[in-house]
Design a protein around this motif. Structure first.
Motif, PDB file in Angstrom:
ATOM      1  N   THR A 198       0.331   5.082   0.312  1.00 26.57           N
ATOM      2  CA  THR A 198      -0.503   6.259   0.578  1.00 26.57           C
ATOM      3  C   THR A 198      -0.095   7.394  -0.341  1.00 26.57           C
ATOM      4  OG1 THR A 198      -0.969   5.876   2.912  1.00 26.57           O
ATOM      5  CG2 THR A 198      -0.677   8.127   2.274  1.00 26.57           C
TER       6      THR A 198
ATOM      7  N   THR B  67       5.173   2.539  12.967  1.00 32.34           N
ATOM      8  CA  THR B  67       5.575   2.221  11.584  1.00 32.34           C
ATOM      9  C   THR B  67       4.415   2.285  10.595  1.00 32.34           C
ATOM     10  OG1 THR B  67       5.362  -0.111  12.175  1.00 32.34           O
ATOM     11  CG2 THR B  67       7.583   0.826  12.197  1.00 32.34           C
ATOM     12  N   GLY B  68       3.216   2.586  11.051  1.00 29.81           N
ATOM     13  CA  GLY B  68       2.100   2.702  10.106  1.00 29.81           C
ATOM     14  C   GLY B  68       0.816   3.054  10.812  1.00 29.81           C
ATOM     15  N   LEU B  69      -0.086   3.681  10.034  1.00 20.93           N
ATOM     16  CA  LEU B  69      -1.383   4.091  10.574  1.00 20.93           C
ATOM     17  C   LEU B  69      -2.530   3.550   9.723  1.00 20.93           C
ATOM     18  CD1 LEU B  69      -0.409   7.808  11.324  1.00 20.93           C
ATOM     19  CD2 LEU B  69      -0.816   6.026  13.031  1.00 20.93           C
ATOM     20  N   GLY B  70      -2.396   3.701   8.417  1.00 22.33           N
ATOM     21  CA  GLY B  70      -3.495   3.302   7.530  1.00 22.33           C
ATOM     22  C   GLY B  70      -3.180   2.108   6.648  1.00 22.33           C
TER      23      GLY B  70
ATOM     24  N   HIS C 268       0.845  -1.198   0.000  1.00 26.92           N
ATOM     25  CA  HIS C 268       0.000   0.000   0.000  1.00 26.92           C
ATOM     26  C   HIS C 268       0.873   1.238   0.000  1.00 26.92           C
ATOM     27  CE1 HIS C 268      -2.361   3.115   2.421  1.00 26.92           C
ATOM     28  NE2 HIS C 268      -2.995   3.031   1.273  1.00 26.92           N
TER      29      HIS C 268
ATOM     30  N   SER D 113      -5.198   6.669  10.210  1.00 28.72           N
ATOM     31  CA  SER D 113      -5.120   7.868   9.374  1.00 28.72           C
ATOM     32  C   SER D 113      -6.321   7.954   8.463  1.00 28.72           C
ATOM     33  CB  SER D 113      -3.832   7.880   8.545  1.00 28.72           C
ATOM     34  OG  SER D 113      -3.774   6.773   7.682  1.00 28.72           O
TER      35      SER D 113
ATOM     36  N   TYR E  45       6.349   1.288   1.095  1.00 25.51           N
ATOM     37  CA  TYR E  45       5.307   0.461   0.471  1.00 25.51           C
ATOM     38  C   TYR E  45       4.379  -0.203   1.495  1.00 25.51           C
ATOM     39  CZ  TYR E  45       8.015   0.378  -3.953  1.00 25.51           C
ATOM     40  OH  TYR E  45       8.663   0.690  -5.113  1.00 25.51           O
ATOM     41  N   GLY E  46       4.446   0.197   2.757  1.00 24.97           N
ATOM     42  CA  GLY E  46       3.621  -0.461   3.759  1.00 24.97           C
ATOM     43  C   GLY E  46       4.018  -1.914   3.971  1.00 24.97           C
TER      44      GLY E  46
ATOM     45  N   LYS F  44       7.080   9.158   0.915  1.00 26.22           N
ATOM     46  CA  LYS F  44       8.316   8.767   1.587  1.00 26.22           C
ATOM     47  C   LYS F  44       9.418   8.597   0.535  1.00 26.22           C
ATOM     48  CE  LYS F  44       8.809   5.197   4.521  1.00 26.22           C
ATOM     49  NZ  LYS F  44       8.629   4.302   5.698  1.00 26.22           N
TER      50      LYS F  44
ATOM     51  N   MET G 140       9.617  10.027   9.909  1.00 30.61           N
ATOM     52  CA  MET G 140       8.828  10.872   9.010  1.00 30.61           C
ATOM     53  C   MET G 140       7.636  11.496   9.736  1.00 30.61           C
ATOM     54  SD  MET G 140       6.579   9.742   5.749  1.00 30.61           S
ATOM     55  CE  MET G 140       5.503   8.767   6.773  1.00 30.61           C
ATOM     56  N   LEU G 141       6.927  10.667  10.523  1.00 31.56           N
ATOM     57  CA  LEU G 141       5.724  11.177  11.199  1.00 31.56           C
ATOM     58  C   LEU G 141       6.082  12.282  12.170  1.00 31.56           C
ATOM     59  CD1 LEU G 141       3.668   7.896  11.788  1.00 31.56           C
ATOM     60  CD2 LEU G 141       3.209   9.703  10.116  1.00 31.56           C
TER      61      LEU G 141
ATOM     62  N   ARG H 117      -9.670   6.407   2.852  1.00 32.74           N
ATOM     63  CA  ARG H 117      -9.900   6.088   4.273  1.00 32.74           C
ATOM     64  C   ARG H 117     -10.739   7.188   4.917  1.00 32.74           C
ATOM     65  NH1 ARG H 117      -4.775   5.511   3.100  1.00 32.74           N
ATOM     66  NH2 ARG H 117      -3.886   6.913   4.644  1.00 32.74           N
TER      67      ARG H 117
ATOM     68  N   THR I 121       9.323   5.383   8.916  1.00 30.53           N
ATOM     69  CA  THR I 121       8.037   6.038   9.143  1.00 30.53           C
ATOM     70  C   THR I 121       8.009   6.800  10.465  1.00 30.53           C
ATOM     71  OG1 THR I 121       6.918   4.427   7.816  1.00 30.53           O
ATOM     72  CG2 THR I 121       5.560   5.586   9.394  1.00 30.53           C
TER      73      THR I 121
ATOM     74  N   TRP J 106      -2.352  11.792   3.479  1.00 31.08           N
ATOM     75  CA  TRP J 106      -2.805  11.245   4.759  1.00 31.08           C
ATOM     76  C   TRP J 106      -2.754  12.254   5.891  1.00 31.08           C
ATOM     77  CZ3 TRP J 106       2.134  11.016   3.349  1.00 31.08           C
ATOM     78  CH2 TRP J 106       3.110  11.119   4.337  1.00 31.08           C
TER      79      TRP J 106
HETATM   80  C1  LIG Z   1       2.021   7.042   5.731  1.00 31.90           C
HETATM   81  C2  LIG Z   1       1.847   5.963   6.794  1.00 31.90           C
HETATM   82  C3  LIG Z   1       1.648   6.618   8.146  1.00 31.90           C
HETATM   83  C4  LIG Z   1       3.134   5.098   6.867  1.00 31.90           C
HETATM   84  O1  LIG Z   1       3.347   4.348   5.704  1.00 31.90           O
HETATM   85  P1  LIG Z   1       4.704   3.479   5.507  1.00 31.90           P
HETATM   86  O2  LIG Z   1       5.771   4.462   5.224  1.00 31.90           O
HETATM   87  O3  LIG Z   1       4.512   2.614   4.323  1.00 31.90           O
HETATM   88  O4  LIG Z   1       4.948   2.722   6.752  1.00 31.90           O
HETATM   89  C5  LIG Z   1       0.657   5.029   6.440  1.00 31.90           C
HETATM   90  O5  LIG Z   1       0.524   4.031   7.371  1.00 31.90           O
HETATM   91  C6  LIG Z   1      -0.654   5.773   6.308  1.00 31.90           C
HETATM   92  O6  LIG Z   1      -1.352   5.986   7.288  1.00 31.90           O
HETATM   93  O7  LIG Z   1      -0.985   6.139   5.185  1.00 31.90           O
END
Ligand SMILES: CC(C)(COP(=O)(O)O)[C@@H](O)C(=O)O
Ligand SMILES: Nc1ncnc2c1ncn2[C@@H]1O[C@H](COP(=O)(O)OP(=O)(O)O)[C@@H](O)[C@H]1O
Length: 288
Positions: free
Chosen positions: A15, A123-126, A13, A31, A85-86, A239, A175-176, A140, A172, A18
């Motif tokens: 994103t 490491t992830g939300l959505g 996945h 997210s 890429y999730g 990212k 980044m967040l 979402r 991630t 977001w």
């Molecule tokens: C952007 C992110 C928070 C992280 O995505 P990744 O870098 O692939 O872990 C994702 O989980 C989302 O909510 O859209």
């Protein structure tokens, strides 16, 4: 049915837009936004094991511990962890659903465990909800784990192909933290606009604009890929993944053009169906 091996195909996945939503607990944290669910993704094979095995990948080890299952996991993936890429979510989700099959537990509960591990590790939300349900281009609408969050689909043409270029790694969690304030103001505005007009055209327009505003799609990068953009409907960066939305009859020209500017590309198609879980009951040692 005796379970000897579970085979899981988990889409990836990416994103494009977001907005992090931090709830009172990890299950309702997630997210709002949109992105593309793509395949091929991560293929896992999981078999029950007599005792605990350590994998030294938190997303696998924590999932087994949480679900109280001992199992052997093998996986292959077209992408690496940390690019965008999730993939971390795909490992947690695949492991969790494999463990649920072994333990005779509901898959959606296991998917919630995977989501909560992603949230706790930062490491992830959505990604988990998107990879669980698929949808190709997904939207979402309510944050959270599968069963808590709400996800919709944006229609796209039958021959849509996704061509990507890996630009490096960026964790991630970093980044967040770094984009926290920008995401709050930009994310809300872009998502509202897309919800108001949830079409492919709007998705592409807003995805490109968002990745420019957030600073992922730089002038340098745009200059470098300029000769190739005529082979695509749109492009964006999330990212360290550069994503092109193109069509079957243009994909090869796009890949060749990217090679001519020094980029090796990967090719995917949309995953409308999300995660696939099947049981292989007769040949435990068969190589897949
Ligand atoms: C952007 C992110 C928070 C992280 O995505 P990744 O870098 O692939 O872990 C994702 O989980 C989302 O909510 O859209
Ligand atoms: N070789 C590796 N490269 C990058 N991350 C790794 C690696 N091995 C394990 N990890 C872990 O995987 C996770 C990557 O998560 P994330 O940045 O969300 O990646 P992705 O974009 O693939 O979802 C981090 O917890 C990181 O510590």
């Amino acid at each position: 049915m005796p379970v000897t091996m579970i085979i899981l195909d988990v889409p990836l996945h990416v994103t494009s837009i977001w907005l992090p939503i931090y709830g009172n607990d990890p299950i309702s944290t997630g997210s709002l936004g949109c992105g593309i669910v793509i395949r091929p993704g991560v293929r896992l094979t999981i078999m029950p094991a007599a005792g605990p095995i350590k994998y030294d990948i938190d997303h696998i080890d924590l999932t087994f511990r949480k679900l109280g299952v001992n199992a052997e996991v093998n996986y292959s993936s077209p992408v690496q962890l940390g690019v965008g890429y999730g993939m971390s979510a795909a490992l947690a989700l695949g492991t969790a659903l494999g463990a649920a099959v072994i333990a005779h537990k509901p898959l959606i509960k296991a998917a919630q465990v995977a989501h909560m591990i992603e949230v706790r590790l930062g490491t992830g939300l959505g990604d988990v909800i998107a990879e669980y349900y698929g949808g190709g281009i997904e939207l979402r609408l309510r944050a959270g784990a599968p069963g808590v969050g709400i996800i919709d689909k944006i229609p796209y043409s039958q021959d849509l192909m996704i061509v990507t270029v890996d630009l490096g790694k960026y964790l991630t969690s970093d980044m967040l933290q770094e984009l926290k304030d920008k995401l709050v103001t930009l994310g809300r505005r872009y998502i509202d606009e897309l919800i108001n007009e949830p079409t492919y055209e709007k998705f592409t327009e807003l995805s490109t604009a968002f990745s420019r505003e957030i600073g992922f799609l730089t002038r340098d990068l745009e200059g470098r890929v300029r000769p190739c953009v005529r082979h695509a409907d749109a492009y964006y960066v999330k990212k360290k993944v550069l994503v092109f939305l193109t069509h079957r009859d243009e994909a090869e020209a796009l890949i060749n053009c990217l090679r001519s500017v020094g980029y090796e590309a990967k090719v995917f198609e949309p995953s409308n169906e999300g995660i696939r879980v099947v049981i292989d009951k007769d040949t435990p040692n068969k190589v897949h």
